[in-house]
Write a protein that holds these residues in place. Sequence first.
Motif, PDB file in Angstrom:
ATOM      1  N   THR A 280       0.817  -1.220   0.000  1.00  8.14           N
ATOM      2  CA  THR A 280       0.000   0.000   0.000  1.00  8.14           C
ATOM      3  C   THR A 280       0.851   1.271   0.000  1.00  8.14           C
ATOM      4  O   THR A 280       0.311   2.370  -0.054  1.00  8.14           O
ATOM      5  CB  THR A 280      -0.944   0.036   1.212  1.00  8.14           C
ATOM      6  OG1 THR A 280      -0.159   0.053   2.406  1.00  8.14           O
ATOM      7  CG2 THR A 280      -1.885  -1.158   1.208  1.00  8.14           C
ATOM      8  N   GLY A 281       2.187   1.127   0.070  1.00  8.48           N
ATOM      9  CA  GLY A 281       3.077   2.285   0.013  1.00  8.48           C
ATOM     10  C   GLY A 281       3.608   2.771   1.342  1.00  8.48           C
ATOM     11  O   GLY A 281       4.418   3.698   1.381  1.00  8.48           O
ATOM     12  N   TYR A 282       3.193   2.170   2.453  1.00 10.16           N
ATOM     13  CA  TYR A 282       3.719   2.562   3.771  1.00 10.16           C
ATOM     14  C   TYR A 282       5.212   2.242   3.813  1.00 10.16           C
ATOM     15  O   TYR A 282       5.634   1.140   3.451  1.00 10.16           O
ATOM     16  CB  TYR A 282       2.984   1.798   4.877  1.00 10.16           C
ATOM     17  CG  TYR A 282       3.413   2.189   6.267  1.00 10.16           C
ATOM     18  CD1 TYR A 282       2.755   3.207   6.942  1.00 10.16           C
ATOM     19  CD2 TYR A 282       4.465   1.547   6.898  1.00 10.16           C
ATOM     20  CE1 TYR A 282       3.147   3.575   8.221  1.00 10.16           C
ATOM     21  CE2 TYR A 282       4.861   1.917   8.177  1.00 10.16           C
ATOM     22  CZ  TYR A 282       4.203   2.923   8.835  1.00 10.16           C
ATOM     23  OH  TYR A 282       4.600   3.285  10.099  1.00 10.16           O
ATOM     24  N   LYS A 283       6.038   3.221   4.231  1.00  9.93           N
ATOM     25  CA  LYS A 283       7.489   3.041   4.264  1.00  9.93           C
ATOM     26  C   LYS A 283       7.986   2.968   5.700  1.00  9.93           C
ATOM     27  O   LYS A 283       7.879   3.931   6.456  1.00  9.93           O
ATOM     28  CB  LYS A 283       8.177   4.176   3.514  1.00  9.93           C
ATOM     29  CG  LYS A 283       7.912   4.123   2.025  1.00  9.93           C
ATOM     30  CD  LYS A 283       8.675   5.172   1.262  1.00  9.93           C
ATOM     31  CE  LYS A 283       8.449   4.977  -0.222  1.00  9.93           C
ATOM     32  NZ  LYS A 283       7.717   6.026  -0.848  1.00  9.93           N
ATOM     33  N   ASP A 284       8.535   1.822   6.042  1.00 12.96           N
ATOM     34  CA  ASP A 284       9.148   1.601   7.355  1.00 12.96           C
ATOM     35  C   ASP A 284      10.654   1.739   7.176  1.00 12.96           C
ATOM     36  O   ASP A 284      11.303   0.841   6.650  1.00 12.96           O
ATOM     37  CB  ASP A 284       8.775   0.215   7.869  1.00 12.96           C
ATOM     38  CG  ASP A 284       9.338  -0.082   9.249  1.00 12.96           C
ATOM     39  OD1 ASP A 284       9.865   0.837   9.910  1.00 12.96           O
ATOM     40  OD2 ASP A 284       9.259  -1.255   9.668  1.00 12.96           O
TER      41      ASP A 284
END
Length: 166
Positions: free
Chosen positions: A146-150
């Motif tokens: 979904t594009g969440y960047k950790d």
Amino acid sequence: MRRSVVVLPALAALLAGATPAAASTAPDWEPAPSAPWDVAAGVRCDFPVHGEPVVDEVVQRVLSTHGDGSPKLVAYKGDLVMRVTNTETGAHYDADASGSALVEYRSDGSQFWAVHGPVLVGVGEGTLRRGLYIVDGIYTIDISATGYKDVRMLHATTDDLCERID
């Protein structure tokens, strides 16, 4: 965290020019040009931003592929300077993004990056607040489908490009 310990030595060996004995048929490094891009106000910075390479000598080597032939594990290296411009004011900054990365492209659309050196990172949602950054050092980026960047910084710094061109 264990994953980054396993991946980073492999990246270091690859970038130092080492190749596994079984890799005698490994493909050569190929150009991996960066395209210009635009983001609307509020997506990364509070104002619209344009990015374009002014130096682009990035190369890639596909190390493994998925069953359908799409890249699974890709190494990237080379000089890259991106001009990041506030399109409302014309203020710009030439950002050195000449880091090296080993990227795992997963079949669900997610990605895992093991990085050494500076890379330009745009964040909408993630462990860093919304923005555009040069992250420099040794770190990993786990990008969900979904594009969440950790972003996990082992030994790294961030430079907020939105602040530089505001």
